[in-house]
Motif scaffolding. Structure first.
Motif, PDB file in Angstrom:
ATOM      1  N   SER A  38       0.823  -1.210   0.000  1.00  0.00           N
ATOM      2  CA  SER A  38       0.000   0.000   0.000  1.00  0.00           C
ATOM      3  C   SER A  38       0.859   1.263   0.000  1.00  0.00           C
ATOM      4  CB  SER A  38      -0.973   0.006   1.182  1.00  0.00           C
ATOM      5  OG  SER A  38      -0.282   0.119   2.400  1.00  0.00           O
ATOM      6  N   LYS A  45      -5.869  -1.437  -3.565  1.00  0.00           N
ATOM      7  CA  LYS A  45      -6.683  -1.847  -2.418  1.00  0.00           C
ATOM      8  C   LYS A  45      -6.182  -3.190  -1.902  1.00  0.00           C
ATOM      9  CE  LYS A  45      -9.349   1.665  -3.028  1.00  0.00           C
ATOM     10  NZ  LYS A  45      -8.894   2.892  -2.451  1.00  0.00           N
ATOM     11  N   THR A  46      -5.809  -3.239  -0.628  1.00  0.00           N
ATOM     12  CA  THR A  46      -5.273  -4.478  -0.056  1.00  0.00           C
ATOM     13  C   THR A  46      -6.076  -4.993   1.138  1.00  0.00           C
ATOM     14  OG1 THR A  46      -3.736  -3.206   1.311  1.00  0.00           O
ATOM     15  CG2 THR A  46      -2.902  -3.994  -0.802  1.00  0.00           C
ATOM     16  N   LEU A  47      -6.998  -4.203   1.655  1.00  0.00           N
ATOM     17  CA  LEU A  47      -7.747  -4.618   2.841  1.00  0.00           C
ATOM     18  C   LEU A  47      -8.528  -5.901   2.596  1.00  0.00           C
ATOM     19  CD1 LEU A  47      -8.654  -4.126   5.728  1.00  0.00           C
ATOM     20  CD2 LEU A  47     -10.460  -2.653   4.840  1.00  0.00           C
ATOM     21  N   HIS A  48      -9.113  -6.055   1.414  1.00  0.00           N
ATOM     22  CA  HIS A  48      -9.889  -7.268   1.133  1.00  0.00           C
ATOM     23  C   HIS A  48      -9.014  -8.519   1.161  1.00  0.00           C
ATOM     24  CE1 HIS A  48      -8.244  -6.485  -2.871  1.00  0.00           C
ATOM     25  NE2 HIS A  48      -8.557  -7.732  -3.178  1.00  0.00           N
ATOM     26  N   LEU A  49      -7.727  -8.364   0.843  1.00  0.00           N
ATOM     27  CA  LEU A  49      -6.823  -9.506   0.903  1.00  0.00           C
ATOM     28  C   LEU A  49      -6.601  -9.952   2.347  1.00  0.00           C
ATOM     29  CD1 LEU A  49      -4.222  -8.304  -1.737  1.00  0.00           C
ATOM     30  CD2 LEU A  49      -6.043 -10.001  -2.044  1.00  0.00           C
ATOM     31  N   GLU A  51      -8.703  -9.425   4.817  1.00  0.00           N
ATOM     32  CA  GLU A  51      -9.973  -9.987   5.267  1.00  0.00           C
ATOM     33  C   GLU A  51     -10.130 -11.427   4.787  1.00  0.00           C
ATOM     34  OE1 GLU A  51     -12.665  -7.078   3.698  1.00  0.00           O
ATOM     35  OE2 GLU A  51     -12.526  -5.829   5.487  1.00  0.00           O
ATOM     36  N   THR A  52      -9.733 -11.692   3.556  1.00  0.00           N
ATOM     37  CA  THR A  52      -9.815 -13.045   3.015  1.00  0.00           C
ATOM     38  C   THR A  52      -8.894 -13.990   3.775  1.00  0.00           C
ATOM     39  OG1 THR A  52     -10.364 -12.182   0.832  1.00  0.00           O
ATOM     40  CG2 THR A  52      -9.519 -14.443   0.931  1.00  0.00           C
ATOM     41  N   LYS A  55     -10.431 -14.799   7.150  1.00  0.00           N
ATOM     42  CA  LYS A  55     -11.554 -15.736   7.025  1.00  0.00           C
ATOM     43  C   LYS A  55     -11.051 -17.159   6.829  1.00  0.00           C
ATOM     44  CE  LYS A  55     -14.914 -12.483   5.226  1.00  0.00           C
ATOM     45  NZ  LYS A  55     -15.663 -12.036   4.046  1.00  0.00           N
TER      46      LYS A  55
END
Length: 63
Positions: A38, A45-49, A51-52, A55
């Motif tokens: 970042s 965008k790296t936040l979704h990575l 979060e994945t 999970k």
């Protein structure tokens, strides 16, 4: 985080279990890497990575 990973099973592809310290090291390395990415590319965008990853490591038991 170590307490959670001590009680959560995470096997490698060859079915060897990872220690809690190994799991925490992997998560910390991923977080550090995403922070560096970042900084190098602020538009990425790296936040979704993250979060994945979380999970995968700690699935929601209610789902």
């Amino acid at each position: 985080m170590r307490d959670h990973f001590t009680s959560t099973r995470l096997a490698t592809q060859d079915s060897e279990e990872l220690s809690a310290d190994d799991k925490v090291t992997m998560v910390t390395a991923m977080m550090d890497g995403l922070r560096i990415q970042s900084l190098l590319d602020p538009g990425r965008k790296t936040l979704h990575l993250m979060e994945t990853l979380m999970k995968f490591l700690a699935p929601d038991e209610n789902e």
